[in-house]
Design a protein around this motif. Structure first.
Motif, PDB file in Angstrom:
ATOM      1  N   LEU A   1       2.820  15.024 -10.261  1.00  0.00           N
ATOM      2  CA  LEU A   1       2.749  15.401 -11.633  1.00  0.00           C
ATOM      3  C   LEU A   1       1.727  15.921 -12.016  1.00  0.00           C
ATOM      4  O   LEU A   1       1.988  17.020 -12.987  1.00  0.00           O
ATOM      5  N   LYS A   2       0.601  15.631 -11.806  1.00  0.00           N
ATOM      6  CA  LYS A   2      -0.686  16.331 -12.238  1.00  0.00           C
ATOM      7  C   LYS A   2      -0.974  17.554 -11.395  1.00  0.00           C
ATOM      8  O   LYS A   2      -1.662  18.462 -12.227  1.00  0.00           O
ATOM      9  N   GLY A   3      -0.216  17.909 -10.469  1.00  0.00           N
ATOM     10  CA  GLY A   3      -0.758  18.889  -9.865  1.00  0.00           C
ATOM     11  C   GLY A   3      -1.582  18.862  -8.463  1.00  0.00           C
ATOM     12  O   GLY A   3      -2.585  18.454  -8.409  1.00  0.00           O
ATOM     13  N   TYR A   4      -0.936  18.973  -7.282  1.00  0.00           N
ATOM     14  CA  TYR A   4      -1.395  18.840  -6.024  1.00  0.00           C
ATOM     15  C   TYR A   4      -1.545  20.211  -5.163  1.00  0.00           C
ATOM     16  O   TYR A   4      -0.668  20.756  -4.932  1.00  0.00           O
ATOM     17  N   PHE A   5      -2.716  20.564  -5.036  1.00  0.00           N
ATOM     18  CA  PHE A   5      -2.802  22.072  -4.598  1.00  0.00           C
ATOM     19  C   PHE A   5      -3.429  21.834  -2.862  1.00  0.00           C
ATOM     20  O   PHE A   5      -3.523  22.924  -2.354  1.00  0.00           O
ATOM     21  N   GLN A   6      -3.577  20.679  -2.479  1.00  0.00           N
ATOM     22  CA  GLN A   6      -3.729  20.526  -1.143  1.00  0.00           C
ATOM     23  C   GLN A   6      -2.481  20.634  -0.268  1.00  0.00           C
ATOM     24  O   GLN A   6      -1.756  19.587   0.116  1.00  0.00           O
ATOM     25  N   GLY A   7      -2.474  21.844   0.294  1.00  0.00           N
ATOM     26  CA  GLY A   7      -0.980  22.130   0.865  1.00  0.00           C
ATOM     27  C   GLY A   7      -1.009  21.758   2.348  1.00  0.00           C
ATOM     28  O   GLY A   7      -0.155  21.561   2.833  1.00  0.00           O
ATOM     29  N   ASP A   8      -2.216  21.752   3.092  1.00  0.00           N
ATOM     30  CA  ASP A   8      -2.172  21.514   4.445  1.00  0.00           C
ATOM     31  C   ASP A   8      -1.696  20.001   4.593  1.00  0.00           C
ATOM     32  O   ASP A   8      -2.356  19.082   4.171  1.00  0.00           O
ATOM     33  N   GLY A   9      -0.855  19.852   5.772  1.00  0.00           N
ATOM     34  CA  GLY A   9      -0.373  18.469   5.761  1.00  0.00           C
ATOM     35  C   GLY A   9       0.495  17.620   4.743  1.00  0.00           C
ATOM     36  O   GLY A   9       0.694  16.633   4.717  1.00  0.00           O
ATOM     37  N   LEU A  10       0.596  18.338   3.638  1.00  0.00           N
ATOM     38  CA  LEU A  10       1.479  17.673   2.623  1.00  0.00           C
ATOM     39  C   LEU A  10       2.705  17.268   2.873  1.00  0.00           C
ATOM     40  O   LEU A  10       3.089  16.095   2.388  1.00  0.00           O
ATOM     41  N   THR A  11       3.538  18.193   3.184  1.00  0.00           N
ATOM     42  CA  THR A  11       4.900  17.925   3.682  1.00  0.00           C
ATOM     43  C   THR A  11       5.139  16.786   4.457  1.00  0.00           C
ATOM     44  O   THR A  11       5.695  15.674   4.598  1.00  0.00           O
ATOM     45  N   GLN A  12       4.106  16.707   5.656  1.00  0.00           N
ATOM     46  CA  GLN A  12       4.206  15.505   6.507  1.00  0.00           C
ATOM     47  C   GLN A  12       3.820  14.171   5.810  1.00  0.00           C
ATOM     48  O   GLN A  12       4.204  13.052   5.885  1.00  0.00           O
ATOM     49  N   ARG A  13       2.813  14.252   4.856  1.00  0.00           N
ATOM     50  CA  ARG A  13       2.503  12.918   4.004  1.00  0.00           C
ATOM     51  C   ARG A  13       3.586  12.647   3.437  1.00  0.00           C
ATOM     52  O   ARG A  13       3.685  11.645   3.100  1.00  0.00           O
ATOM     53  N   LEU A  14       4.156  13.470   2.755  1.00  0.00           N
ATOM     54  CA  LEU A  14       5.451  12.990   1.852  1.00  0.00           C
ATOM     55  C   LEU A  14       6.498  12.368   2.672  1.00  0.00           C
ATOM     56  O   LEU A  14       6.979  11.512   2.358  1.00  0.00           O
ATOM     57  N   GLN A  15       6.597  12.937   3.885  1.00  0.00           N
ATOM     58  CA  GLN A  15       7.777  12.185   4.835  1.00  0.00           C
ATOM     59  C   GLN A  15       7.065  11.088   5.198  1.00  0.00           C
ATOM     60  O   GLN A  15       7.929   9.919   5.217  1.00  0.00           O
TER      61      GLN A  15
ATOM     62  N   TYR B   1       0.927  -1.178   0.105  1.00  0.00           N
ATOM     63  CA  TYR B   1       0.031  -0.048  -0.099  1.00  0.00           C
ATOM     64  C   TYR B   1       0.971   1.279  -0.028  1.00  0.00           C
ATOM     65  O   TYR B   1       0.506   2.213  -0.721  1.00  0.00           O
ATOM     66  N   LYS B   2       1.910   1.315   0.757  1.00  0.00           N
ATOM     67  CA  LYS B   2       2.757   2.450   0.975  1.00  0.00           C
ATOM     68  C   LYS B   2       3.428   2.620  -0.525  1.00  0.00           C
ATOM     69  O   LYS B   2       3.640   3.719  -1.109  1.00  0.00           O
ATOM     70  N   LYS B   3       3.892   1.584  -1.095  1.00  0.00           N
ATOM     71  CA  LYS B   3       4.407   1.810  -2.416  1.00  0.00           C
ATOM     72  C   LYS B   3       3.605   2.340  -3.581  1.00  0.00           C
ATOM     73  O   LYS B   3       3.705   3.235  -4.093  1.00  0.00           O
ATOM     74  N   ALA B   4       2.260   1.845  -3.433  1.00  0.00           N
ATOM     75  CA  ALA B   4       1.174   2.273  -4.284  1.00  0.00           C
ATOM     76  C   ALA B   4       1.020   3.632  -3.891  1.00  0.00           C
ATOM     77  O   ALA B   4       0.715   4.613  -4.814  1.00  0.00           O
ATOM     78  N   ALA B   5       1.000   3.874  -2.707  1.00  0.00           N
ATOM     79  CA  ALA B   5       0.490   5.350  -2.195  1.00  0.00           C
ATOM     80  C   ALA B   5       1.605   6.254  -2.654  1.00  0.00           C
ATOM     81  O   ALA B   5       1.282   7.656  -3.145  1.00  0.00           O
ATOM     82  N   LYS B   6       2.981   5.725  -2.447  1.00  0.00           N
ATOM     83  CA  LYS B   6       4.054   6.747  -2.901  1.00  0.00           C
ATOM     84  C   LYS B   6       3.976   6.957  -4.648  1.00  0.00           C
ATOM     85  O   LYS B   6       4.149   8.215  -4.918  1.00  0.00           O
ATOM     86  N   SER B   7       3.438   5.928  -5.162  1.00  0.00           N
ATOM     87  CA  SER B   7       3.309   5.912  -6.927  1.00  0.00           C
ATOM     88  C   SER B   7       2.376   6.989  -7.063  1.00  0.00           C
ATOM     89  O   SER B   7       2.460   7.924  -7.832  1.00  0.00           O
TER      90      SER B   7
END
Length: 748
Positions: free
Chosen positions: A371-385, A358-364
């Motif tokens: 690539l498509k454009g992600y505008f939901q800035g709140d909590g995005l950095t934490q989610r990326l980490q 799931y993590k691999k799929a979520a990462k992909s």
């Protein structure tokens, strides 16, 4: 209870508690019995001690009676007169007196009960008084009582010395020709170094034995009296057969308090027989204690087993797990739990593998969203980490797009082609190993490979990234040259999407050019606006959810990107029209009357001011978001839509007011005003004025109506009120607006 005893753990717990409680009970019982025995032994010992002291006192008292005989005789007048070795009292000692003296002596001897006979010896006078009359000393000891010479010498010597009570060792004498055992006792009748009268008594051992036997009784096992030279005076043996038997007896060694005798008294070392009720009560108490201990042990085991039993039931019932050994008669619960935990470990491993997948799929998926454009800035950095994607808004990004045209037409690839693609990837990764540039490979289609390049510093200078080296290596090792495009370097996470769409447009231009399309790179970019489908989807979603901040950010990015492209007036107008169509689709889905927005946007298109069109797009988007935010309940939306529809149909009426609406919808003025603000996001007067001004602008552009007529048609009773409202909302007077529109029309 029967079911509990089937469980091995319960049985072990029950046995453990039984031992824990039973051992103290047994120890207590042993200690109780030991204490009871000790108390009995103590009582026996005290009893024997008292009895031994009693025997000693009794024998001593009997010896003291002999001393009393001497004391009584010494006080007799005839004894004191006999001490004088003269003829003064000779006449007094006639035959009758001597008979009386003999009788008194016999009486004194007979009272003791242990004496054989006795005599009073007068050493100076060398005579004595016996029960058989007066004799000279020599005559008596040679004819009446014959002693052994050594004993005779000891007696003679003792009579010449003072003795309170001197008991000699037993000896054998011949009395009137009969041999018998006697114990001589010498007592001085005068207190002097050489007493003139001495009482010589003879204890009969037989009489003494009879007395002691009667007095001591049969409770003792052995009784012995010895003198100071350990000559045996008396022996009584009731049960001792061998010398070893003395070790089993309780011994008391007592000294006489009146003479030199020693008493050796032995008693049987046995416990007195307990009373039968006491034995029964003790045994019953022990049995009851053991039974109570077993019951308490069972209760403790049941309480201790209860959590384990609850856990097993939960495993069986809730978790639907049955052990392998379930069919066995005797089940070990801990083996069951061990199997369950093994089962959980396997499930956890499977779950971990699923989570990794799931993590691999979520990462992909996250990389694709970037690539498509992600505008939901709140909590995005934490989610990326969380997904191990170390991207931040402070970094620089670029997209490297590689298109494999030789794989484009095939649905399935052969093994050789797969190996060739793998080799291409190895070459790409080897060439792309830059010290300050990190890359992330994203596979989008079978023909395209996308690398997200990232760095903490900008790398947009020409020649920084070795695209030419990549092409040379691919041509050298593989004999192919794919299309390689690097998108522009952008800062921030949203720059990933911008760089991707830039690279994708560049690829499309290359493909068009290869197919001899009549396009130059300049005309391609000037004719095509930047409005990605993924951004359009996010624009729609944020409109529906009322997320005004993200909506504004999306519009800002679209505007900035298209301004960079230097689109023509027609291209920018087409873009704004497409965005407005997107907004109108959302308005229709939300069941909002959009006619006013269509009219207003159409009028602004006719004016042709791009900035006003952008401002109107922002304004309409904000109104939609505010309306969604303030729509708290379905009933509120429904009533608000009814009010809005009524206003749109009757805004030209001079009577249109909050009071009129409160009468029509049977509400208070304040409630109508609040409800209208919640639905539209603006107050009632601003909204109705905008409707009237927009209608007035349409009429002014037709040039066939007077200002007074236009004012009445849009709901103003006075021209003055119309002029003031128009100037406030449009910034110019109505007639100036009509003149400006005519000038623009003539210019075109």
């Amino acid at each position: 209870m029967k079911e509990l005893l089937k469980n091995r753990t319960f049985r072990k717990t029950f046995l453990s508690y039984t031992l824990i409680l039973g051992i103290p009970i047994i120890i207590f019982s042993i200690l109780f019995m030991y204490t009871m025995i000790q108390e009995e032994q103590k009582k026996i010992y005290e009893s024997y001690t008292m009895d031994a002291n009693r025997i000693r006192r009794t024998v001593d008292d009997k010896i003291m009676e002999l001393k009393d005989i001497g004391d009584r005789l010494s006080n007799k007048t005839w004894v004191r007169k006999s001490l004088i070795n003269t003829d003064i009292y000779k006449e007094e000692f006639d035959l009758f007196k001597k008979q009386e003296m003999k009788q008194e002596l016999q009486h004194a001897i007979g009272e003791s009960g242990i004496l054989s006979f006795g005599v009073i010896i007068y050493p100076e006078q060398k005579k004595l008084l016996s029960p058989w009359g007066e004799y000279t000393t020599e005559e008596f000891f040679s004819t009446v009582s014959i002693f052994d010479p050594s004993i005779k010498e000891l007696v003679d010597q003792s009579t010449k010395e003072y003795h309170i009570l001197n008991i000699l060792s037993p000896t054998t004498i011949s009395l009137w020709g009969n041999k018998r055992q006697v114990i001589p006792v010498i007592q001085s009748l005068e207190i002097a170094n050489q007493p003139r009268a001495v009482l010589l008594l003879f204890i009969d051992p037989f009489y003494l034995s009879s007395f002691i036997h009667r007095m001591a009784g049969s409770s003792l096992s052995y009784f012995k009296i010895v003198d100071e030279v350990e000559t045996n005076i008396y022996t009584q043996n009731n049960s001792v057969k061998e010398s070893q038997d003395f070790e089993k007896l309780l011994a008391f060694n007592l000294d006489s308090e009146v003479c030199q005798w020693q008493y050796f008294i032995y008693y049987p070392n046995t416990i007195l027989t307990l009373h039968f009720p006491k034995i029964v009560s003790t045994l019953v108490s022990i049995l009851l204690s053991m039974f109570a201990g077993i019951i308490v042990a069972f209760l403790f085991a049941k309480v201790s087993y209860k959590p384990l039993d609850a856990l097993l039931k939960k495993i069986t019932n809730t978790l639907q797990y049955k052990p392998v050994e379930k069919q066995k008669e005797s089940l070990w619960e801990y083996r069951w739990i061990e199997e369950f935990f093994d089962h959980l470990v396997i499930k956890n491993q499977n779950l971990q593998e699923a989570m990794d997948g799931y993590k691999k799929a979520a990462k992909s998926n996250m990389l694709l969203r970037l690539l498509k454009g992600y505008f939901q800035g709140d909590g995005l950095t934490q989610r990326l980490q969380e997904l191990d994607i170390l991207y931040t808004d402070e970094m620089y990004y670029s997209i490297l797009l590689i298109h494999f045209s030789f794989l484009e037409e095939k649905q399935e690839r052969s093994l050789d082609e797969r190996k060739r693609e793998f080799m291409i990837l190895m070459i790409l990764e080897q060439v792309m190993s830059q010290p300050h540039i990190q890359y992330q490979l994203v596979e989008v289609t079978t023909t395209d490979m996308i690398f997200i390049l990232s760095s903490n510093q900008s790398f947009d200078e020409e020649g920084t990234f070795p695209i030419k080296d990549i092409k040379d290596q691919l041509e050298k090792h593989m004999g192919v040259i794919p299309d390689i495009i690097q998108g522009p370097v952008e800062k921030g996470l949203l720059g990933i999407s911008k760089s991707y769409y830039g690279a994708n447009e560049e690829l499309q231009y290359i493909l068009f050019h290869k197919k001899n399309m009549v396009y130059t790179q300049e005309t391609y970019h000037s004719d095509f606006y930047y409005y990605p489908t993924d951004w359009e989807v996010q624009l729609i979603n944020n409109l529906k959810t009322g997320n005004i901040d993200t909506l504004t950010r999306i519009l800002d990015e679209i505007k900035q990107e298209n301004e960079k492209r230097n689109l023509s007036h027609e291209g920018m107008t087409n873009l704004l029209t497409i965005i407005m169509e997107t907004i109108l689709r959302v308005i229709k889905e939300l069941k909002i009357d959009g006619r006013i927005y269509i009219k207003q946007f159409t009028s602004k298109i006719e004016i042709g001011n791009i900035e006003e069109l952008w401002a109107y797009i922002y304004e309409v988007g904000s109104l939609i978001c505010e309306r969604v935010q303030y729509s708290n309940a379905p009933s509120t939306v429904e009533v608000g839509n009814q009010i809005l529809l009524y206003i749109n149909n009757h805004y030209a009426s001079p009577e249109m007011s909050l009071k009129k609406l409160s009468e029509v919808f049977n509400m208070s003025v304040s409630k109508v005003s609040k409800l209208f603000k919640e639905v539209t996001g603006i107050n009632f007067y601003d909204y109705i004025c905008r409707l009237r001004i927009e209608k007035a602008k349409e009429l002014l552009r037709e040039e066939s109506f007077e200002l007074s007529t236009i004012a009445q048609q849009v709901g103003y009773e006075h021209v003055y009120s119309f002029r003031r409202a128009f100037t406030r909302y449009e910034g110019i007077k109505p007639d100036e607006y009509a003149l400006q529109f005519s000038s623009n029309l003539n210019t075109k």
